[in-house]
Design a protein around this motif. Sequence first.
Motif, PDB file in Angstrom:
ATOM      1  N   LEU A 179       0.869  -1.170   0.000  1.00 57.17           N
ATOM      2  CA  LEU A 179       0.000   0.000   0.000  1.00 57.17           C
ATOM      3  C   LEU A 179       0.904   1.217   0.000  1.00 57.17           C
ATOM      4  O   LEU A 179       1.794   1.321   0.838  1.00 57.17           O
ATOM      5  CB  LEU A 179      -0.899   0.011   1.234  1.00 57.17           C
ATOM      6  N   LEU A 186      -3.627  -2.471   6.362  1.00 57.25           N
ATOM      7  CA  LEU A 186      -4.026  -1.136   6.808  1.00 57.25           C
ATOM      8  C   LEU A 186      -4.518  -1.179   8.249  1.00 57.25           C
ATOM      9  O   LEU A 186      -4.193  -0.291   9.050  1.00 57.25           O
ATOM     10  CB  LEU A 186      -5.107  -0.569   5.887  1.00 57.25           C
ATOM     11  N   TRP A 215      -1.646  -1.121  10.721  1.00 55.41           N
ATOM     12  CA  TRP A 215      -1.068   0.214  10.847  1.00 55.41           C
ATOM     13  C   TRP A 215      -1.970   1.122  11.681  1.00 55.41           C
ATOM     14  O   TRP A 215      -1.496   1.856  12.557  1.00 55.41           O
ATOM     15  CB  TRP A 215      -0.840   0.793   9.452  1.00 55.41           C
ATOM     16  N   ILE A 269     -12.441   1.924   7.269  1.00 50.21           N
ATOM     17  CA  ILE A 269     -11.707   1.524   6.065  1.00 50.21           C
ATOM     18  C   ILE A 269     -12.683   1.359   4.910  1.00 50.21           C
ATOM     19  O   ILE A 269     -13.789   0.860   5.093  1.00 50.21           O
ATOM     20  CB  ILE A 269     -10.953   0.192   6.310  1.00 50.21           C
TER      21      ILE A 269
END
Length: 157
Positions: free
Chosen positions: A10, A92, A95, A71
């Motif tokens: 990403l 994601l 993170w 998300i």
Amino acid sequence: MELRGNEVVLRTTAEGDSEVLDRILREPEVAAWWPPLDDYEGMLAVVFGGEVIGAVTFDEETDPEFRRAGIDIFLTASHHGKGLGADTVRTLARWLLQERGHHRLTIDPAAANTAAIRSYSRAGFKPVGIMRAYWRDRRTGTWQDGLLMDLLADELT
């Protein structure tokens, strides 16, 4: 920014990504759930094998009493069903939980999007409930249900 998953990378979207992402959003399997976008600022390109295959974005609520992040993701149809969506969401999510300090994440697919729901479940998200008449289908003009799903920090798979 660059985040590495098991199979995907990403990275911040670049100027040249717009054409590819526009094409992906026009695919019937993607356009059923996503409208066309004016720009991709603030999104992360999903890269697999050196090729941009979609994008993912997030929003954050920073009020300490309600802190959470959400998300959203789309991938080209040719890469659906390969586990890349789950890898993207997991990457994601990791993170957002570990680096951004969130304890809870949400995702809200269309209730009829069973493939997305399976993918998010693989990443550890659990159904919370149906949000009735949650989003307007621009193709039909009708209101459609959404499924609210969430993931707590200790549930990430």
